[in-house]
Design an enzyme around this catalytic site. Structure first.
Site, short mmCIF file in Angstrom:
data_model
loop_
_atom_site.label_atom_id
_atom_site.label_comp_id
_atom_site.label_asym_id
_atom_site.label_seq_id
_atom_site.Cartn_x
_atom_site.Cartn_y
_atom_site.Cartn_z
N ASP A 78 -1.68 -7.70 4.22
CA ASP A 78 -1.72 -6.34 4.74
C ASP A 78 -0.69 -5.52 3.98
O ASP A 78 0.51 -5.77 4.09
CB ASP A 78 -1.39 -6.37 6.25
CG ASP A 78 -1.36 -4.99 6.87
OD1 ASP A 78 -1.40 -3.97 6.13
OD2 ASP A 78 -1.27 -4.90 8.11
N GLN A 132 0.84 -1.19 0.00
CA GLN A 132 0.00 0.00 0.00
C GLN A 132 0.88 1.24 0.00
O GLN A 132 1.65 1.47 0.93
CB GLN A 132 -0.92 0.03 1.23
CG GLN A 132 -1.79 1.28 1.25
CD GLN A 132 -2.67 1.38 2.49
OE1 GLN A 132 -2.85 0.39 3.20
NE2 GLN A 132 -3.20 2.56 2.75
N HIS A 190 -7.63 0.48 9.82
CA HIS A 190 -6.92 -0.18 8.72
C HIS A 190 -7.60 -1.50 8.36
O HIS A 190 -8.03 -2.25 9.23
CB HIS A 190 -5.48 -0.43 9.17
CG HIS A 190 -4.59 -0.97 8.09
ND1 HIS A 190 -4.36 -0.32 6.91
CD2 HIS A 190 -3.87 -2.13 8.02
CE1 HIS A 190 -3.54 -1.03 6.16
NE2 HIS A 190 -3.23 -2.14 6.81
N CYS A 236 -6.46 1.32 1.95
CA CYS A 236 -6.40 -0.05 2.48
C CYS A 236 -7.69 -0.83 2.22
O CYS A 236 -7.66 -2.05 2.06
CB CYS A 236 -6.08 -0.04 3.97
SG CYS A 236 -7.22 0.92 4.97
#
Length: 230
Positions: free
Chosen positions: A184, A89, A169, A95
Site C-alpha cells: 500500500d 504513492q 483506495h 493508487c
C-alpha cells in the site's frame, strides 16, 4: 499528497488488462473479478493466481487502524524480504496504477513483456531505488501517466473530475518467498500477513480482505480482483 493528481482508475478488470497491455505486458495472465470471498466462490476463480487487488473505502475507522498498525509495526519490527518491490504513492489518485505496478513487479518470474515494454523499462530502471525514489520516478514517467489517463477514461462509470475527492483506495497482495505481503503506497512499508503458498495464496489474501470488511461492516464499497493465468 499535494502536487500531481491523476484521474482514478476504475476497479474493472477489462480496464486493468487493457492498461497493462498498452504498457507492453503480454496477456498470458489476466485480471478477473472475484465475486465473493466464500470458499465456493473462490473456487470459481481461474488458477493459478499471482496477485490480488483490493479496492476499499478510506474511512475514519480504517485510518485509526492504519495509524495503530504503523505504530505497532515500528515498535515490534517485521522481517521483510529484500526481493519485495515496494513504492510509495505521491501522486493523488494513482493508487490503481501503483497497485498494478506492485502486482506485476513482484511476479516478473511468471509474466512476459513485449520487447519495447515501457512498464518493463520502468521496473528495470527503478528496481534498486528506495520506495520514495520509485514514487518520484513514476511522477516523471510520461508513458505510464498517459496510459493511466486514457485507461481512467475507459471505465463504465464516468470518471470524476481531477479535483473531486476520492475516498476509495487500491492495495495489492502478492506472494514473495512464501510470505503474503500487503503493498500500500500510503503506508511507509509493506505489511507481512504470515506465510502463504502458490496453492493457498488466493484464500490467504481473501482472509485479509475479510478483515478490511469486518472493520467497516456498514460499508459496501469493496471490490476484489485477481491476476490469474489466462
Amino acid at each position: 499528497m499535494e502536487g500531481q493528481r491523476w484521474l482514478p482508475l476504475e476497479a474493472n478488470p477489462e480496464v486493468m488488462n487493457q492498461f497493462l497491455r498498452q504498457l507492453g505486458l503480454v496477456p498470458t495472465w489476466q485480471f478477473g473479478d472475484v465475486y465473493g470471498l466464500e470458499a465456493e466462490v473462490l473456487s470459481l476463480v481461474p488458477r493459478p493466481v499471482c496477485a490480488v487487488l483490493l479496492l476499499f473505502p478510506i474511512t475514519e475507522k480504517y485510518e485509526t487502524f492504519r495509524r495503530e498498525e504503523e505504530a505497532k509495526m515500528k515498535a515490534q519490527g517485521q522481517e521483510l524480504s529484500s526481493d519485495v518491490y515496494f513504492m510509495k504513492q505521491t501522486i493523488g489518485n494513482a493508487c490503481g496504477t501503483i497497485g498494478l505496478i506492485h502486482a506485476v513487479a513482484n511476479n516478473q518470474r511468471y509474466l512476459e513483456f513485449e520487447p519495447n515494454s515501457p512498464l518493463k523499462a520502468f521496473l528495470l530502471q527503478s528496481a534498486k531505488m528506495s520506495p520514495e525514489e520509485k514514487a518520484a520516478f513514476l511522477e516523471k514517467d510520461e508513458s505510464i501517466r498517459v496510459t493511466h489517463e486514457s485507461s481512467a477514461q475507459e471505465g463504465q462509470t464516468e470518471a470524476p473530475s481531477l479535483d473531486e475527492k476520492v475516498d476509495l483506495h487500491f492495495i495489492a497482495f502478492v506472494n514473495v518467498e512464501g510470505h503474503l505481503y500487503e503493498l500500500d503506497g500510503r503506508k511507509p512499508f509493506p505489511i507481512v500477513h504470515g506465510k502463504t503458498t502458490e496453492d493457498t495464496f488466493l484464500e490467504d489474501s481473501a482472509e485479509v480482505c475479510k478483515k478490511f470488511m469486518a472493520r467497516d461492516p456498514q460499508e459496501l464499497r469493496f471490490t476484489v480482483v485477481a491476476l490469474s493465468k489466462a
